[in-house]
Design a protein around this motif. Structure first.
Motif, PDB file in Angstrom:
ATOM      1  N   ILE A  58      28.429 -40.335   8.661  1.00 34.22           N
ATOM      2  CA  ILE A  58      29.540 -40.022   7.764  1.00 34.22           C
ATOM      3  C   ILE A  58      29.061 -38.948   6.802  1.00 34.22           C
ATOM      4  O   ILE A  58      27.938 -39.016   6.285  1.00 34.22           O
ATOM      5  N   SER A  59      29.879 -37.923   6.584  1.00 37.36           N
ATOM      6  CA  SER A  59      29.482 -36.820   5.708  1.00 37.36           C
ATOM      7  C   SER A  59      30.694 -36.339   4.921  1.00 37.36           C
ATOM      8  O   SER A  59      31.846 -36.537   5.339  1.00 37.36           O
ATOM      9  N   LEU A  60      30.449 -35.721   3.805  1.00 34.65           N
ATOM     10  CA  LEU A  60      31.515 -35.254   2.932  1.00 34.65           C
ATOM     11  C   LEU A  60      32.218 -34.032   3.508  1.00 34.65           C
ATOM     12  O   LEU A  60      31.574 -33.137   4.072  1.00 34.65           O
ATOM     13  N   THR A  61      33.525 -34.004   3.351  1.00 35.98           N
ATOM     14  CA  THR A  61      34.279 -32.797   3.654  1.00 35.98           C
ATOM     15  C   THR A  61      34.126 -31.824   2.493  1.00 35.98           C
ATOM     16  O   THR A  61      33.528 -32.149   1.454  1.00 35.98           O
ATOM     17  N   GLU A  62      34.686 -30.634   2.624  1.00 39.53           N
ATOM     18  CA  GLU A  62      34.632 -29.671   1.522  1.00 39.53           C
ATOM     19  C   GLU A  62      35.348 -30.225   0.291  1.00 39.53           C
ATOM     20  O   GLU A  62      34.843 -30.104  -0.830  1.00 39.53           O
ATOM     21  N   GLN A  63      36.510 -30.872   0.513  1.00 39.97           N
ATOM     22  CA  GLN A  63      37.227 -31.492  -0.602  1.00 39.97           C
ATOM     23  C   GLN A  63      36.419 -32.651  -1.196  1.00 39.97           C
ATOM     24  O   GLN A  63      36.422 -32.881  -2.408  1.00 39.97           O
ATOM     25  N   GLY A  64      35.719 -33.384  -0.326  1.00 42.87           N
ATOM     26  CA  GLY A  64      34.898 -34.490  -0.796  1.00 42.87           C
ATOM     27  C   GLY A  64      33.754 -34.022  -1.674  1.00 42.87           C
ATOM     28  O   GLY A  64      33.433 -34.658  -2.694  1.00 42.87           O
ATOM     29  N   GLU A  65      33.105 -32.903  -1.299  1.00 40.34           N
ATOM     30  CA  GLU A  65      32.017 -32.353  -2.116  1.00 40.34           C
ATOM     31  C   GLU A  65      32.524 -31.991  -3.506  1.00 40.34           C
ATOM     32  O   GLU A  65      31.870 -32.284  -4.521  1.00 40.34           O
ATOM     33  N   LEU A  66      33.700 -31.377  -3.564  1.00 42.88           N
ATOM     34  CA  LEU A  66      34.282 -30.991  -4.848  1.00 42.88           C
ATOM     35  C   LEU A  66      34.648 -32.223  -5.673  1.00 42.88           C
ATOM     36  O   LEU A  66      34.360 -32.298  -6.880  1.00 42.88           O
ATOM     37  N   TYR A  67      35.265 -33.212  -5.028  1.00 47.37           N
ATOM     38  CA  TYR A  67      35.711 -34.401  -5.754  1.00 47.37           C
ATOM     39  C   TYR A  67      34.529 -35.231  -6.252  1.00 47.37           C
ATOM     40  O   TYR A  67      34.608 -35.861  -7.316  1.00 47.37           O
ATOM     41  N   LEU A  68      33.417 -35.192  -5.521  1.00 42.66           N
ATOM     42  CA  LEU A  68      32.249 -35.976  -5.901  1.00 42.66           C
ATOM     43  C   LEU A  68      31.731 -35.562  -7.281  1.00 42.66           C
ATOM     44  O   LEU A  68      31.362 -36.417  -8.101  1.00 42.66           O
ATOM     45  N   GLN A  69      31.699 -34.257  -7.562  1.00 44.04           N
ATOM     46  CA  GLN A  69      31.206 -33.786  -8.857  1.00 44.04           C
ATOM     47  C   GLN A  69      32.029 -34.381 -10.008  1.00 44.04           C
ATOM     48  O   GLN A  69      31.486 -34.847 -11.008  1.00 44.04           O
ATOM     49  N   HIS A  70      33.343 -34.372  -9.840  1.00 40.59           N
ATOM     50  CA  HIS A  70      34.212 -34.883 -10.901  1.00 40.59           C
ATOM     51  C   HIS A  70      34.168 -36.408 -10.966  1.00 40.59           C
ATOM     52  O   HIS A  70      34.233 -36.988 -12.061  1.00 40.59           O
ATOM     53  N   ALA A  71      34.057 -37.054  -9.811  1.00 39.70           N
ATOM     54  CA  ALA A  71      34.005 -38.523  -9.799  1.00 39.70           C
ATOM     55  C   ALA A  71      32.757 -39.032 -10.507  1.00 39.70           C
ATOM     56  O   ALA A  71      32.807 -39.994 -11.281  1.00 39.70           O
ATOM     57  N   GLN A  72      31.619 -38.395 -10.267  1.00 40.38           N
ATOM     58  CA  GLN A  72      30.382 -38.798 -10.936  1.00 40.38           C
ATOM     59  C   GLN A  72      30.493 -38.606 -12.441  1.00 40.38           C
ATOM     60  O   GLN A  72      30.037 -39.448 -13.219  1.00 40.38           O
ATOM     61  N   ARG A  73      31.100 -37.495 -12.860  1.00 40.50           N
ATOM     62  CA  ARG A  73      31.252 -37.250 -14.297  1.00 40.50           C
ATOM     63  C   ARG A  73      32.174 -38.283 -14.934  1.00 40.50           C
ATOM     64  O   ARG A  73      31.922 -38.753 -16.055  1.00 40.50           O
ATOM     65  N   LEU A  74      33.256 -38.662 -14.240  1.00 38.18           N
ATOM     66  CA  LEU A  74      34.172 -39.673 -14.772  1.00 38.18           C
ATOM     67  C   LEU A  74      33.471 -41.020 -14.944  1.00 38.18           C
ATOM     68  O   LEU A  74      33.681 -41.719 -15.942  1.00 38.18           O
ATOM     69  N   LEU A  75      32.631 -41.369 -13.993  1.00 36.29           N
ATOM     70  CA  LEU A  75      31.895 -42.620 -14.099  1.00 36.29           C
ATOM     71  C   LEU A  75      30.890 -42.576 -15.253  1.00 36.29           C
ATOM     72  O   LEU A  75      30.683 -43.567 -15.960  1.00 36.29           O
ATOM     73  N   GLU A  76      30.250 -41.414 -15.450  1.00 37.62           N
ATOM     74  CA  GLU A  76      29.319 -41.265 -16.571  1.00 37.62           C
ATOM     75  C   GLU A  76      30.051 -41.399 -17.903  1.00 37.62           C
ATOM     76  O   GLU A  76      29.566 -42.060 -18.835  1.00 37.62           O
ATOM     77  N   LEU A  77      31.229 -40.776 -18.001  1.00 36.23           N
ATOM     78  CA  LEU A  77      32.011 -40.865 -19.233  1.00 36.23           C
ATOM     79  C   LEU A  77      32.421 -42.304 -19.528  1.00 36.23           C
ATOM     80  O   LEU A  77      32.402 -42.751 -20.677  1.00 36.23           O
ATOM     81  N   HIS A  78      32.795 -43.036 -18.472  1.00 35.63           N
ATOM     82  CA  HIS A  78      33.169 -44.432 -18.672  1.00 35.63           C
ATOM     83  C   HIS A  78      31.973 -45.242 -19.170  1.00 35.63           C
ATOM     84  O   HIS A  78      32.106 -46.069 -20.076  1.00 35.63           O
ATOM     85  N   ALA A  79      30.802 -44.996 -18.581  1.00 38.83           N
ATOM     86  CA  ALA A  79      29.599 -45.720 -19.003  1.00 38.83           C
ATOM     87  C   ALA A  79      29.252 -45.411 -20.457  1.00 38.83           C
ATOM     88  O   ALA A  79      28.861 -46.297 -21.233  1.00 38.83           O
ATOM     89  N   GLU A  80      29.398 -44.124 -20.858  1.00 43.21           N
ATOM     90  CA  GLU A  80      29.115 -43.744 -22.235  1.00 43.21           C
ATOM     91  C   GLU A  80      30.110 -44.385 -23.197  1.00 43.21           C
ATOM     92  O   GLU A  80      29.737 -44.846 -24.292  1.00 43.21           O
ATOM     93  N   ALA A  81      31.379 -44.408 -22.801  1.00 44.74           N
ATOM     94  CA  ALA A  81      32.404 -45.016 -23.649  1.00 44.74           C
ATOM     95  C   ALA A  81      32.153 -46.511 -23.812  1.00 44.74           C
ATOM     96  O   ALA A  81      32.272 -47.064 -24.915  1.00 44.74           O
ATOM     97  N   TYR A  82      31.773 -47.158 -22.728  1.00 43.33           N
ATOM     98  CA  TYR A  82      31.485 -48.601 -22.780  1.00 43.33           C
ATOM     99  C   TYR A  82      30.291 -48.869 -23.691  1.00 43.33           C
ATOM    100  O   TYR A  82      30.313 -49.788 -24.524  1.00 43.33           O
ATOM    101  N   ALA A  83      29.244 -48.036 -23.549  1.00 38.88           N
ATOM    102  CA  ALA A  83      28.046 -48.225 -24.381  1.00 38.88           C
ATOM    103  C   ALA A  83      28.360 -48.011 -25.850  1.00 38.88           C
ATOM    104  O   ALA A  83      27.867 -48.723 -26.722  1.00 38.88           O
TER     105      ALA A  83
END
Length: 315
Positions: A58-83
């Motif tokens: 299984i490998s990322l599509t071009e759209q998946g590569e782009l979405y991954l960058q934003h998804a990781q940042r959203l998860l980081e923001l949630h973790a920072e907000a929770y902390a």
């Protein structure tokens, strides 16, 4: 879909990192059937395929590569907000890694730490003292304090104070040499040079008649401000040093401040962080604490802070 967006993002990132549904299920402790359903739901919501799937890989599509960058940042923001919510109103926890020069750490930071530790007894502070500071990212440092000139990079600088500099020499040295009443007199004196300065042998002053620049010389160049202090006290020559490095007792006895009618350019004290770390509660609170301590110790108010993201520099 929106009600479970966080879970869908976690699943998507886990699959991208594991490169398999099975690996993702193990990593986040969810059964594989649920992993598959959430991935399908996310792709339906976005209207595109995020992965190329085959029986073997299984490998990322071009759209998946782009979405991954934003998804990781959203998860980081949630973790920072929770902390931030968890830390508010309570003592900080975990580990804080701080770097600064030997002199700044010994003279300004360490004297403040008893009060800091009383406020946050469950936070372990790791203080790295070095006059050769490495970039934050390479050394896994959370915040660096610096007074040296700064260069452009992706790091964010916050101005937290001003370091005034003075010209000093020992009484014993001055007894053996001609008086110094104006900057030009320094050209005939032994000047102790600081190797960390941008132009160690060029000293510039603002005096009663405007700016004055002199080219000094000496037989000794040192790499730390601590060593400059020792050399001045040993009577080896004249040096430029931060005013806060000296106690009032030492300025009144062991050393003499000269050229008091001529001002040296102030140096701004910066706190350096990465954009992400600068938002964490423990970094923000420690920088605020040191800024308040500097104001009390040096008697100089901090300059106006840079707007967020306005100054990006490297340690």
């Amino acid at each position: 879909m929106n009600n479970g967006l966080l879970e869908h993002l976690q699943v998507f990132v886990a699959i991208a990192q594991a490169r398999s549904l099975t690996g993702a299920a193990i990593a986040i402790d969810i059964n594989q059937a649920t992993i598959s359903r959430q991935l399908v739901a996310l792709e339906k919501h976005l209207g595109c395929r995020l992965f190329h799937r085959s029986t073997r890989a299984i490998s990322l599509t071009e759209q998946g590569e782009l979405y991954l960058q934003h998804a990781q940042r959203l998860l980081e923001l949630h973790a920072e907000a929770y902390a931030a919510v968890q830390e508010r109103g309570s003592s900080l926890r975990g580990r804080l890694r701080v770097a600064c020069s030997n002199g700044f750490g010994r003279k300004l930071v360490i004297p403040l730490l008893a009060q800091w530790q009383a406020l946050h007894p469950q936070l372990h502070l790791e203080l790295s003292l070095s006059d050769q500071l490495s970039p934050l990212i390479e050394e896994r440092i959370d915040v660096v304090f610096r007074t040296a000139p700064l260069q452009e990079s992706s790091l964010v600088a916050r101005a937290i104070g001003v370091s005034r500099r003075i010209v000093v020499a020992s009484p014993a040295y001055l007894q053996r040499h001609a008086p110094v009443t104006e900057p030009a007199h320094l050209e005939s004196h032994q000047c102790i040079l600081f190797g960390g300065a941008e132009r160690p042998a060029v000293w510039s002053f603002d005096g009663p008649k405007g700016k004055v620049t002199v080219h000094v010389h000496g037989r000794l160049t040192l790499s730390t401000v601590d060593a400059l202090q020792d050399a001045v006290c040993a009577g080896l020559g004249v040096a430029i040093m931060p005013e806060w490095f000296w106690t009032r007792e030492r300025l009144d006895g062991q050393v003499v401040r000269i050229l008091q009618d001529y001002a040296l350019p102030d140096q701004t004290i910066h706190a350096l962080t990465s954009a992400r770390l600068g938002r964490t509660s423990k970094v923000r609170q420690f920088v605020d604490f040191v800024e308040q301590g500097l104001r009390a110790t040096t008697g100089v108010d901090s300059p106006e802070l840079f707007p967020p993201g306005a100054s990006r520099i490297i340690a």
